[in-house]
Design an enzyme around this catalytic site. Structure first.
Site, PDB file in Angstrom:
ATOM      1  N   SER A 106       0.834  -1.205   0.000  1.00 56.03           N
ATOM      2  CA  SER A 106       0.000   0.000   0.000  1.00 56.03           C
ATOM      3  C   SER A 106       0.867   1.252   0.000  1.00 56.03           C
ATOM      4  CB  SER A 106      -0.852   0.053   1.278  1.00 56.03           C
ATOM      5  OG  SER A 106      -2.126  -0.405   1.068  1.00 56.03           O
ATOM      6  N   TRP A 112      -9.837   8.199   5.292  1.00 57.31           N
ATOM      7  CA  TRP A 112      -9.232   6.908   4.949  1.00 57.31           C
ATOM      8  C   TRP A 112      -7.994   7.082   4.082  1.00 57.31           C
ATOM      9  CZ3 TRP A 112     -11.179   3.612   8.123  1.00 57.31           C
ATOM     10  CH2 TRP A 112     -12.537   3.637   8.458  1.00 57.31           C
ATOM     11  N   ILE A 113      -7.159   8.063   4.389  1.00 52.72           N
ATOM     12  CA  ILE A 113      -6.056   8.371   3.484  1.00 52.72           C
ATOM     13  C   ILE A 113      -4.764   7.674   3.933  1.00 52.72           C
ATOM     14  CG2 ILE A 113      -4.761  10.231   2.348  1.00 52.72           C
ATOM     15  CD1 ILE A 113      -7.904  10.017   1.769  1.00 52.72           C
ATOM     16  N   GLU A 149      -9.719   1.089  -3.387  1.00 52.02           N
ATOM     17  CA  GLU A 149      -9.427   1.096  -4.835  1.00 52.02           C
ATOM     18  C   GLU A 149     -10.583   0.513  -5.642  1.00 52.02           C
ATOM     19  OE1 GLU A 149      -7.217   2.442  -6.500  1.00 52.02           O
ATOM     20  OE2 GLU A 149      -5.555   2.848  -5.153  1.00 52.02           O
TER      21      GLU A 149
HETATM   22  P1  TGC Z   1     -17.860   8.454 -15.189  1.00 48.32           P
HETATM   23  O1  TGC Z   1     -19.001   9.432 -15.283  1.00 48.32           O
HETATM   24  O2  TGC Z   1     -18.003   7.092 -15.773  1.00 48.32           O
HETATM   25  O3  TGC Z   1     -16.572   9.136 -15.828  1.00 48.32           O
HETATM   26  C1  TGC Z   1     -16.152  10.438 -15.426  1.00 48.32           C
HETATM   27  C2  TGC Z   1     -14.911  10.800 -16.244  1.00 48.32           C
HETATM   28  O4  TGC Z   1     -13.830   9.948 -15.875  1.00 48.32           O
HETATM   29  C3  TGC Z   1     -13.406   9.149 -17.016  1.00 48.32           C
HETATM   30  N1  TGC Z   1     -13.118   7.799 -16.500  1.00 48.32           N
HETATM   31  C4  TGC Z   1     -11.874   7.320 -16.396  1.00 48.32           C
HETATM   32  N2  TGC Z   1     -10.694   7.846 -16.745  1.00 48.32           N
HETATM   33  C5  TGC Z   1      -9.597   7.106 -16.510  1.00 48.32           C
HETATM   34  N3  TGC Z   1      -9.658   5.878 -15.956  1.00 48.32           N
HETATM   35  C6  TGC Z   1     -10.825   5.318 -15.575  1.00 48.32           C
HETATM   36  N4  TGC Z   1     -10.842   4.126 -14.997  1.00 48.32           N
HETATM   37  C7  TGC Z   1     -12.007   6.049 -15.794  1.00 48.32           C
HETATM   38  N5  TGC Z   1     -13.327   5.817 -15.555  1.00 48.32           N
HETATM   39  C8  TGC Z   1     -13.991   6.900 -15.995  1.00 48.32           C
HETATM   40  C9  TGC Z   1     -14.575   9.177 -17.964  1.00 48.32           C
HETATM   41  O5  TGC Z   1     -14.146   8.964 -19.279  1.00 48.32           O
HETATM   42  C10 TGC Z   1     -15.082  10.587 -17.742  1.00 48.32           C
HETATM   43  O6  TGC Z   1     -14.173  11.469 -18.399  1.00 48.32           O
HETATM   44  P2  TGC Z   1     -14.682  12.855 -19.046  1.00 48.32           P
HETATM   45  O7  TGC Z   1     -13.438  13.452 -19.600  1.00 48.32           O
HETATM   46  O8  TGC Z   1     -15.717  12.466 -20.049  1.00 48.32           O
HETATM   47  O9  TGC Z   1     -15.273  13.664 -17.902  1.00 48.32           O
HETATM   48  O10 TGC Z   1     -17.407   8.310 -13.696  1.00 48.32           O
HETATM   49  P3  TGC Z   1     -18.250   8.218 -12.371  1.00 48.32           P
HETATM   50  O11 TGC Z   1     -17.996   9.444 -11.574  1.00 48.32           O
HETATM   51  O12 TGC Z   1     -19.671   7.816 -12.642  1.00 48.32           O
HETATM   52  O13 TGC Z   1     -17.472   7.031 -11.632  1.00 48.32           O
HETATM   53  C11 TGC Z   1     -17.511   5.739 -12.052  1.00 48.32           C
HETATM   54  C12 TGC Z   1     -16.968   4.802 -10.929  1.00 48.32           C
HETATM   55  C13 TGC Z   1     -18.061   4.447  -9.931  1.00 48.32           C
HETATM   56  C14 TGC Z   1     -16.521   3.544 -11.646  1.00 48.32           C
HETATM   57  C15 TGC Z   1     -15.784   5.453 -10.178  1.00 48.32           C
HETATM   58  O14 TGC Z   1     -16.227   6.533  -9.433  1.00 48.32           O
HETATM   59  C16 TGC Z   1     -15.063   4.512  -9.262  1.00 48.32           C
HETATM   60  O15 TGC Z   1     -14.173   3.801  -9.704  1.00 48.32           O
HETATM   61  N6  TGC Z   1     -15.410   4.484  -7.931  1.00 48.32           N
HETATM   62  C17 TGC Z   1     -14.627   3.765  -6.945  1.00 48.32           C
HETATM   63  C18 TGC Z   1     -13.876   4.751  -6.080  1.00 48.32           C
HETATM   64  C19 TGC Z   1     -12.490   4.265  -5.749  1.00 48.32           C
HETATM   65  O16 TGC Z   1     -11.971   3.326  -6.284  1.00 48.32           O
HETATM   66  N7  TGC Z   1     -11.839   5.003  -4.857  1.00 48.32           N
HETATM   67  C20 TGC Z   1     -10.473   4.694  -4.518  1.00 48.32           C
HETATM   68  C21 TGC Z   1      -9.885   5.786  -3.638  1.00 48.32           C
HETATM   69  S1  TGC Z   1      -8.120   5.705  -3.497  1.00 48.32           S
HETATM   70  C22 TGC Z   1      -7.835   4.352  -2.560  1.00 48.32           C
HETATM   71  O17 TGC Z   1      -8.675   3.578  -2.222  1.00 48.32           O
HETATM   72  C23 TGC Z   1      -6.437   4.134  -2.209  1.00 48.32           C
HETATM   73  S2  TGC Z   1      -6.114   2.716  -1.295  1.00 48.32           S
HETATM   74  C24 TGC Z   1      -4.479   2.705  -1.609  1.00 48.32           C
HETATM   75  C25 TGC Z   1      -3.682   1.740  -0.948  1.00 48.32           C
HETATM   76  O18 TGC Z   1      -3.460   1.866   0.281  1.00 48.32           O
HETATM   77  O19 TGC Z   1      -3.153   0.834  -1.667  1.00 48.32           O
HETATM   78  P1  FAD Z   2     -19.221   2.816   0.449  1.00 47.36           P
HETATM   79  O1  FAD Z   2     -19.034   3.459  -0.873  1.00 47.36           O
HETATM   80  O2  FAD Z   2     -20.093   3.497   1.456  1.00 47.36           O
HETATM   81  O3  FAD Z   2     -19.766   1.339   0.204  1.00 47.36           O
HETATM   82  C1  FAD Z   2     -20.398   0.544   1.223  1.00 47.36           C
HETATM   83  C2  FAD Z   2     -20.926  -0.725   0.554  1.00 47.36           C
HETATM   84  O4  FAD Z   2     -21.902  -0.368  -0.433  1.00 47.36           O
HETATM   85  C3  FAD Z   2     -19.819  -1.503  -0.191  1.00 47.36           C
HETATM   86  O5  FAD Z   2     -20.041  -2.870  -0.073  1.00 47.36           O
HETATM   87  C4  FAD Z   2     -20.025  -1.046  -1.632  1.00 47.36           C
HETATM   88  O6  FAD Z   2     -19.559  -1.977  -2.598  1.00 47.36           O
HETATM   89  C5  FAD Z   2     -21.547  -0.925  -1.689  1.00 47.36           C
HETATM   90  N1  FAD Z   2     -21.961  -0.037  -2.777  1.00 47.36           N
HETATM   91  C6  FAD Z   2     -21.690   1.283  -2.953  1.00 47.36           C
HETATM   92  N2  FAD Z   2     -22.237   1.728  -4.087  1.00 47.36           N
HETATM   93  C7  FAD Z   2     -22.845   0.662  -4.675  1.00 47.36           C
HETATM   94  C8  FAD Z   2     -23.575   0.462  -5.879  1.00 47.36           C
HETATM   95  N3  FAD Z   2     -23.766   1.449  -6.746  1.00 47.36           N
HETATM   96  N4  FAD Z   2     -24.079  -0.755  -6.127  1.00 47.36           N
HETATM   97  C9  FAD Z   2     -23.866  -1.805  -5.274  1.00 47.36           C
HETATM   98  N5  FAD Z   2     -23.181  -1.676  -4.114  1.00 47.36           N
HETATM   99  C10 FAD Z   2     -22.675  -0.463  -3.827  1.00 47.36           C
HETATM  100  N6  FAD Z   2      -9.161   6.563  -0.233  1.00 47.36           N
HETATM  101  C11 FAD Z   2      -8.366   7.537  -0.729  1.00 47.36           C
HETATM  102  O7  FAD Z   2      -8.837   8.478  -1.389  1.00 47.36           O
HETATM  103  N7  FAD Z   2      -7.011   7.495  -0.539  1.00 47.36           N
HETATM  104  C12 FAD Z   2      -6.415   6.519   0.175  1.00 47.36           C
HETATM  105  O8  FAD Z   2      -5.197   6.515   0.320  1.00 47.36           O
HETATM  106  C13 FAD Z   2      -7.236   5.495   0.746  1.00 47.36           C
HETATM  107  N8  FAD Z   2      -6.679   4.521   1.507  1.00 47.36           N
HETATM  108  C14 FAD Z   2      -7.489   3.622   2.157  1.00 47.36           C
HETATM  109  C15 FAD Z   2      -6.939   2.743   3.083  1.00 47.36           C
HETATM  110  C16 FAD Z   2      -7.757   1.854   3.777  1.00 47.36           C
HETATM  111  C17 FAD Z   2      -7.168   0.949   4.801  1.00 47.36           C
HETATM  112  C18 FAD Z   2      -9.146   1.814   3.512  1.00 47.36           C
HETATM  113  C19 FAD Z   2     -10.039   0.830   4.215  1.00 47.36           C
HETATM  114  C20 FAD Z   2      -9.706   2.681   2.601  1.00 47.36           C
HETATM  115  C21 FAD Z   2      -8.893   3.619   1.926  1.00 47.36           C
HETATM  116  N9  FAD Z   2      -9.424   4.568   1.048  1.00 47.36           N
HETATM  117  C22 FAD Z   2      -8.633   5.553   0.505  1.00 47.36           C
HETATM  118  C23 FAD Z   2     -10.879   4.653   0.867  1.00 47.36           C
HETATM  119  C24 FAD Z   2     -11.461   3.594  -0.064  1.00 47.36           C
HETATM  120  O9  FAD Z   2     -11.152   3.857  -1.380  1.00 47.36           O
HETATM  121  C25 FAD Z   2     -12.971   3.542   0.167  1.00 47.36           C
HETATM  122  O10 FAD Z   2     -13.165   2.947   1.438  1.00 47.36           O
HETATM  123  C26 FAD Z   2     -13.698   2.773  -0.908  1.00 47.36           C
HETATM  124  O11 FAD Z   2     -13.677   3.489  -2.118  1.00 47.36           O
HETATM  125  C27 FAD Z   2     -15.163   2.467  -0.524  1.00 47.36           C
HETATM  126  O12 FAD Z   2     -15.812   3.584  -0.038  1.00 47.36           O
HETATM  127  P2  FAD Z   2     -16.621   3.507   1.365  1.00 47.36           P
HETATM  128  O13 FAD Z   2     -15.715   2.892   2.375  1.00 47.36           O
HETATM  129  O14 FAD Z   2     -17.143   4.869   1.642  1.00 47.36           O
HETATM  130  O15 FAD Z   2     -17.792   2.498   1.104  1.00 47.36           O
END
Ligand code: TGC
Ligand code: FAD
Length: 395
Positions: free
Chosen positions: A100, A171-172, A374
């Site tokens: 991570s 959660w950063i 992610e």
């Molecule tokens: P959507 O309306 O589909 O698209 C908005 C704009 O984004 C573009 N796009 C992408 N571009 C690059 N890569 C991708 N995978 C892309 N997906 C979409 C799209 O073309 C559009 O561009 P434009 O120029 O037309 O505006 O997007 P949406 O807002 O409806 O979101 C779709 C969704 C739900 C799939 C997305 O929000 C998502 O993946 N949600 C999950 C959130 C997530 O993964 N958060 C992670 C936070 S960081 C973290 O967890 C770090 S943990 C790190 C660690 O410790 O290892």
């Molecule tokens: P929620 O979005 O509230 O989801 C709760 C439940 O609802 C999940 O089971 C989900 O799958 C489900 N759900 C949500 N929407 C839907 C849908 N449309 N249909 C069906 N099911 C749905 N974020 C950062 O930005 N930077 C970081 O560095 C980072 N590091 C992290 C480190 C750790 C240890 C953890 C635990 C999280 C970290 N995150 C970070 C945040 C992480 O990316 C979010 O926790 C993740 O994206 C899910 O968001 P949430 O926890 O708010 O869950």
């Protein structure tokens, strides 16, 4: 045509995937594996128990060239995607917290500066981050915006030529350690999402550590608080607007995770194979029972398949044909498979499996976070559902 030979394949590399790697790949893989064996494995149980991230090893990780390793220039190693993946695999075989750290530093903090930053931003931050002298974090998620980050409420407003940021990120990873935060906020004028490079000593920026985590305990997770954080005009990432910015970074980090999960699964399988050979019950090693062999074979097959998938996606990334949908395929399947293996391995270790002396419960607990961050399992399912049906089902 060659007929199959009857030589038994190696238990720890059954499909002989080593043969797919180049000499250089193997050298890098072995270097990271040795580092994990010598510097991480002997201590990780204690660190995990104490909730300690080994900050003291960051410089050594930088020295090995693992920070921003797949990026070009500015002190970065410029390795192939397969090599970046192999490093993630070895690090996560040690602990998900370590992988991570490297994912966030390289793929979430350095990547956006490299891809979307000004020349000055690249010169100022990247060489120090590659060396491990400076630590970065990535602020996208908020308390009420997790799976749907586009609903974020953190704002950026112009005041003269300055930007002023307000909001809270949650959660950063690396938050409390970071020298620099890449923060995503909504421009109050254009309503577009913009990325900001925020030195963490800027007045108004503070962090609170998330306590009582039962997962990823050898990793720092924080809340970022931004109260009237005033930044100069050139703090914004100039070359990207909209959700494409942060989502592009996620592609990079998710790619590393799909390799890392295969590493955690491998560590659980290896520990299980060794334990089953040594542990005796009913007068024989538990490896001699059919039910144990079934578990070991399930682990071996799943681990090999996860590694093969990672390698295939790595080669696609190196060839420039990898799409975000492919990455979702790998993140979805490798993480859920790794979690299944870790739970199976925990059971196979009996009571010993619940202690930090063996890696299996720690991996199982870590993988619960990896399953959520992610993009959750459900979000990647929906990304793939949309890819094959053409119908978005997020809302
Ligand atoms: P959507 O309306 O589909 O698209 C908005 C704009 O984004 C573009 N796009 C992408 N571009 C690059 N890569 C991708 N995978 C892309 N997906 C979409 C799209 O073309 C559009 O561009 P434009 O120029 O037309 O505006 O997007 P949406 O807002 O409806 O979101 C779709 C969704 C739900 C799939 C997305 O929000 C998502 O993946 N949600 C999950 C959130 C997530 O993964 N958060 C992670 C936070 S960081 C973290 O967890 C770090 S943990 C790190 C660690 O410790 O290892
Ligand atoms: P929620 O979005 O509230 O989801 C709760 C439940 O609802 C999940 O089971 C989900 O799958 C489900 N759900 C949500 N929407 C839907 C849908 N449309 N249909 C069906 N099911 C749905 N974020 C950062 O930005 N930077 C970081 O560095 C980072 N590091 C992290 C480190 C750790 C240890 C953890 C635990 C999280 C970290 N995150 C970070 C945040 C992480 O990316 C979010 O926790 C993740 O994206 C899910 O968001 P949430 O926890 O708010 O869950």
């Amino acid at each position: 045509m060659h007929a199959p030979t009857r030589t038994t394949p190696p238990a720890l590399d059954f499909l002989e995937l080593d043969d797919l790697l180049s000499e250089e790949d193997r050298l890098l893989r072995d270097t990271v594996r040795r580092f994990v064996r010598d510097e991480i494995a002997p201590h990780i149980g204690t660190w995990y128990d104490r909730g300690h991230f080994p900050r003291e090893l960051v410089a050594a990780i930088g020295e090995m060239g693992l920070l921003g390793m797949h990026l070009e220039g500015y002190g970065c190693a410029g390795t192939s995607a397969v090599q970046y993946g192999l490093a993630c695999m070895e690090l996560e075989a040690g602990d998900s917290g370590l992988r991570s750290f490297v994912s966030v530093q390289g793929s979430l903090a350095m990547f956006p500066i490299r891809a979307f930053g000004s020349e000055e931003q690249k010169q100022r931050w990247l060489p120090g981050m590659a060396a491990g002298d400076l630590i970065g974090c990535f602020g996208l998620t908020e308390h009420d915006s997790g799976s749907d980050p586009s609903s974020m409420t953190t704002t950026a407003r112009r005041d003269g030529s300055d930007w002023v940021l307000n909001g809270t990120k949650m959660w950063i990873t690396n938050g409390g350690l970071a020298d620099v935060a890449v923060v995503w906020a909504r421009d109050r004028e254009s309503e577009r999402i913009r990325g900001f490079v925020v030195p963490t000593d800027t007045p108004g920026f503070s962090t609170n550590e998330v306590k009582q985590k039962l997962s990823l305990r050898a990793s720092v997770t924080s809340e970022l608080v931004l109260e009237d954080v005033r930044l100069p005009a050139d703090a914004v990432l100039p070359d990207v607007e909209g959700m494409r910015g942060p989502l592009s970074c996620l592609n990079e980090a998710r790619y590393g995770i799909l390799w890392g999960a295969a590493g955690a699964a491998r560590a659980c399988y290896e520990s299980s194979l060794s334990y089953a050979g040594e542990r005796e019950q009913f007068g024989q090693p538990i490896a001699g029972f059919q039910l144990t062999q079934q578990k070991l074979v399930e682990m071996m097959v799943a681990t090999n398949k996860a590694s093969l998938l990672a390698y295939h996606l790595g080669r696609m990334k190196d060839a420039g044909t990898l799409t975000p949908h492919h990455v979702s395929f790998g993140k979805l399947d490798n993480v859920r498979v790794a979690l299944d293996i870790a739970r199976l391995a925990r059971g196979l270790h009996g009571a010993n499996g619940i202690t930090a002396e063996y890696p299996v419960m720690r991996h199982a607990a870590n993988l619960e976070s990896v399953y959520t961050y992610e993009g959750t399992n459900e979000i990647h399912t929906l990304i793939l559902g949309q890819a094959i049906t053409g119908i978005p089902a997020f809302r």
